[in-house]
Design an enzyme around this catalytic site. Structure first.
Site, PDB file in Angstrom:
ATOM      1  N   GLY A  18      31.355  14.407 -17.601  1.00 25.92           N
ATOM      2  CA  GLY A  18      30.431  13.864 -16.272  1.00 25.92           C
ATOM      3  C   GLY A  18      29.046  13.118 -16.594  1.00 25.92           C
ATOM      4  O   GLY A  18      28.839  13.254 -17.940  1.00 25.92           O
ATOM      5  N   ARG A  21      26.879  16.851 -16.754  1.00 24.79           N
ATOM      6  CA  ARG A  21      27.525  17.972 -17.344  1.00 24.79           C
ATOM      7  C   ARG A  21      29.045  17.735 -18.003  1.00 24.79           C
ATOM      8  O   ARG A  21      29.755  16.716 -17.692  1.00 24.79           O
ATOM      9  CB  ARG A  21      27.567  19.025 -16.350  1.00 24.79           C
ATOM     10  CG  ARG A  21      26.118  19.812 -15.818  1.00 24.79           C
ATOM     11  CD  ARG A  21      26.336  20.816 -14.984  1.00 24.79           C
ATOM     12  NE  ARG A  21      27.253  20.369 -13.764  1.00 24.79           N
ATOM     13  CZ  ARG A  21      27.483  21.369 -12.759  1.00 24.79           C
ATOM     14  NH1 ARG A  21      27.271  22.687 -12.997  1.00 24.79           N
ATOM     15  NH2 ARG A  21      28.035  20.796 -11.761  1.00 24.79           N
ATOM     16  N   HIS A  23      32.609  19.583 -18.229  1.00 29.94           N
ATOM     17  CA  HIS A  23      33.606  20.551 -17.273  1.00 29.94           C
ATOM     18  C   HIS A  23      34.757  20.869 -18.356  1.00 29.94           C
ATOM     19  O   HIS A  23      35.532  19.782 -18.745  1.00 29.94           O
ATOM     20  CB  HIS A  23      34.028  19.876 -16.093  1.00 29.94           C
ATOM     21  CG  HIS A  23      32.764  19.184 -15.220  1.00 29.94           C
ATOM     22  ND1 HIS A  23      32.190  19.737 -14.509  1.00 29.94           N
ATOM     23  CD2 HIS A  23      32.452  17.778 -15.154  1.00 29.94           C
ATOM     24  CE1 HIS A  23      31.168  19.209 -13.892  1.00 29.94           C
ATOM     25  NE2 HIS A  23      31.412  17.974 -14.357  1.00 29.94           N
ATOM     26  N   TYR A 110      42.242  -0.628 -10.152  1.00 28.48           N
ATOM     27  CA  TYR A 110      41.488  -1.945 -10.587  1.00 28.48           C
ATOM     28  C   TYR A 110      40.863  -1.364 -11.894  1.00 28.48           C
ATOM     29  O   TYR A 110      40.526  -0.490 -12.020  1.00 28.48           O
ATOM     30  CB  TYR A 110      40.216  -2.332  -9.697  1.00 28.48           C
ATOM     31  CG  TYR A 110      39.027  -1.508  -9.214  1.00 28.48           C
ATOM     32  CD1 TYR A 110      38.187  -1.219  -9.919  1.00 28.48           C
ATOM     33  CD2 TYR A 110      39.442  -0.792  -7.811  1.00 28.48           C
ATOM     34  CE1 TYR A 110      37.181  -0.188  -9.384  1.00 28.48           C
ATOM     35  CE2 TYR A 110      38.463   0.087  -7.525  1.00 28.48           C
ATOM     36  CZ  TYR A 110      37.562   0.413  -8.233  1.00 28.48           C
ATOM     37  OH  TYR A 110      36.426   1.369  -7.905  1.00 28.48           O
ATOM     38  N   GLY A 114      36.690   4.165 -12.299  1.00 31.04           N
ATOM     39  CA  GLY A 114      36.298   5.394 -13.258  1.00 31.04           C
ATOM     40  C   GLY A 114      37.318   6.144 -13.433  1.00 31.04           C
ATOM     41  O   GLY A 114      38.104   6.658 -12.589  1.00 31.04           O
ATOM     42  N   ASP A 116      37.109   9.215 -13.940  1.00 30.18           N
ATOM     43  CA  ASP A 116      36.921  10.665 -13.351  1.00 30.18           C
ATOM     44  C   ASP A 116      37.386  10.576 -11.728  1.00 30.18           C
ATOM     45  O   ASP A 116      38.005  11.515 -11.317  1.00 30.18           O
ATOM     46  CB  ASP A 116      35.132  10.940 -13.333  1.00 30.18           C
ATOM     47  CG  ASP A 116      34.544   9.763 -12.824  1.00 30.18           C
ATOM     48  OD1 ASP A 116      34.796   8.450 -12.722  1.00 30.18           O
ATOM     49  OD2 ASP A 116      33.348  10.158 -12.692  1.00 30.18           O
ATOM     50  N   ARG A 117      37.108   9.379 -11.307  1.00 29.32           N
ATOM     51  CA  ARG A 117      37.704   9.123  -9.721  1.00 29.32           C
ATOM     52  C   ARG A 117      39.218   9.435  -9.588  1.00 29.32           C
ATOM     53  O   ARG A 117      39.664   9.705  -8.833  1.00 29.32           O
ATOM     54  CB  ARG A 117      37.055   8.005  -9.334  1.00 29.32           C
ATOM     55  CG  ARG A 117      35.573   7.898  -8.913  1.00 29.32           C
ATOM     56  CD  ARG A 117      34.921   6.594  -8.566  1.00 29.32           C
ATOM     57  NE  ARG A 117      35.444   6.269  -7.072  1.00 29.32           N
ATOM     58  CZ  ARG A 117      35.567   5.164  -6.515  1.00 29.32           C
ATOM     59  NH1 ARG A 117      34.914   4.220  -7.311  1.00 29.32           N
ATOM     60  NH2 ARG A 117      35.821   4.807  -5.232  1.00 29.32           N
ATOM     61  N   ASP A 136      33.717  13.368  -3.990  1.00 25.02           N
ATOM     62  CA  ASP A 136      33.145  14.142  -5.178  1.00 25.02           C
ATOM     63  C   ASP A 136      31.601  13.910  -5.363  1.00 25.02           C
ATOM     64  O   ASP A 136      30.984  12.706  -5.404  1.00 25.02           O
ATOM     65  CB  ASP A 136      33.899  13.508  -6.563  1.00 25.02           C
ATOM     66  CG  ASP A 136      33.469  14.224  -7.792  1.00 25.02           C
ATOM     67  OD1 ASP A 136      32.661  15.058  -7.889  1.00 25.02           O
ATOM     68  OD2 ASP A 136      34.298  14.069  -8.655  1.00 25.02           O
TER      69      ASP A 136
END
Length: 251
Positions: A18, A21, A23, A110, A114, A116-117, A136
Site C-alpha cells: 500500500g 504500509r 500488508h 478500466y 488500482g 488494490d481496489r 477502503d
C-alpha cells in the site's frame, strides 16, 4: 485472482503493497494462517529479510510472533502493489508473482483501476457476493462497487484521514497537524472550542457524512447489497465515534 492461478499446496506468502504500509499474510494452500503489517522496506531491510528466509524478527522487534514460513529458502510470494519503488525490490526474486488486473475476474474494469481496489472488491465478492460496495480507508479513502455478475459499477477516491491532516498543516500558516488516525484522538464535539478539536471535528464529521452519502446512494441502486468497510477508519470510528456507530454498523 483466478482460482487456477493461485498456489494450492504448501505454505506461501501474500504481500499487498500500500501507499503507507506493507500488508502480509501466510497461507497453507488456500487457508489463511496469519496477517500482519510492516512499514515500507528499505533496501537493507529487504536484503536482511530475504537472507533470513522471511524471518521478520530480523527487521522488527524480536518479540514479533514467528509465522509458519516455508522451509524453502525461496517461498512463493504473490504481490499486489500500488508502489513501484517497493515492488521493484522483488523483481529479481524468482518466486515472486505480480498480480495484474487481467488476473482479477471483474468485468468492465478500466486500465488504470488500482490493483488494490480490484483485489479488495474481488475479495468482498468472494466473501459476501455481489452486488457489493467496498469502502477502503487507507492513505486514500476509496469507494469501489460491483453490480450483478461481477461487473464494476465504479467508485470514487478522496484523501484519507492522514492526508487530510497533512494537507491542513502544509497548506496553512497556523494550523498544526493532528495526530495520525491510529493515535489517541480527542473527543469529537461537532462545535469545537479549540483548534485541535476543530480540525478533528471538521475532518471526521465531513468524512462520515460523505461515507453515509455514498452508502445511501448505493443502496438506492442496490437495496439489498452489503457494504464492506476496511482499513484504519473502522478502528478510529469504533474508538472515537460512538455516536456514528449506528451508521457504520448498518454496513
Amino acid at each position: 485472482m483466478t482460482q487456477s492461478s493461485a498456489p494450492l499446496d504448501g505454505v506461501w506468502i501474500a504481500l499487498a503493497i500500500g501507499n503507507s504500509r506493507l500488508h502480509w499474510a501466510t497461507f497453507a494452500g488456500n487457508c489463511l494462517q496469519q496477517t500482519w503489517n510492516t512499514p515500507h522496506l528499505s533496501s537493507e531491510a529487504f536484503q536482511e529479510l530475504k537472507a533470513n528466509q522471511f524471518d521478520f524478527t530480523t527487521i522488527l522487534s524480536p518479540s514479533f510472533p514467528r509465522t509458519p514460513f516455508p522451509t524453502s529458502p525461496h517461498p512463493e510470494l504473490w504481490v499486489a502493489s500500488v508502489v513501484p519503488a517497493q515492488s521493484d525490490f522483488w523483481n529479481d526474486y524468482s518466486d515472486a508473482q505480480f498480480l495484474t488486473l487481467k488476473q482479477v475476474p471483474l468485468r468492465g474494469v478500466y486500465p488504470t483501476l488500482g490493483i488494490d481496489r480490484a483485489v479488495a472488491l474481488w475479495g468482498a465478492i468472494c466473501m459476501v457476493g455481489s452486488p457489493v460496495l467496498v469502502i477502503d480507508a487507507g492513505t486514500a479513502l476509496t469507494f469501489t462497487g460491483a453490480g450483478n455478475d461481477h461487473n464494476l459499477v465504479g467508485g470514487a477516491i478522496l484523501p484519507g484521514l492522514r492526508l487530510q491532516f497533512q494537507a491542513l498543516k502544509q497548506g496553512t500558516a497556523a494550523l498544526s497537524q493532528l495526530s495520525t488516525p491510529d493515535s489517541q484522538l480527542p473527543t469529537l464535539h461537532r462545535w469545537a472550542l479549540n483548534t485541535k478539536d476543530a480540525i478533528a471535528s471538521g475532518v471526521f464529521h465531513t468524512l462520515i457524512a460523505g461515507m453515509r452519502s455514498f452508502i445511501e446512494e448505493w443502496w438506492q441502486q442496490f437495496p439489498d447489497s452489503p457494504v464492506v468497510l476496511t482499513g484504519e477508519i473502522a478502528i478510529v470510528c469504533i474508538n472515537s465515534f460512538a455516536n456514528c456507530l449506528q451508521i457504520l454498523l448498518l454496513v
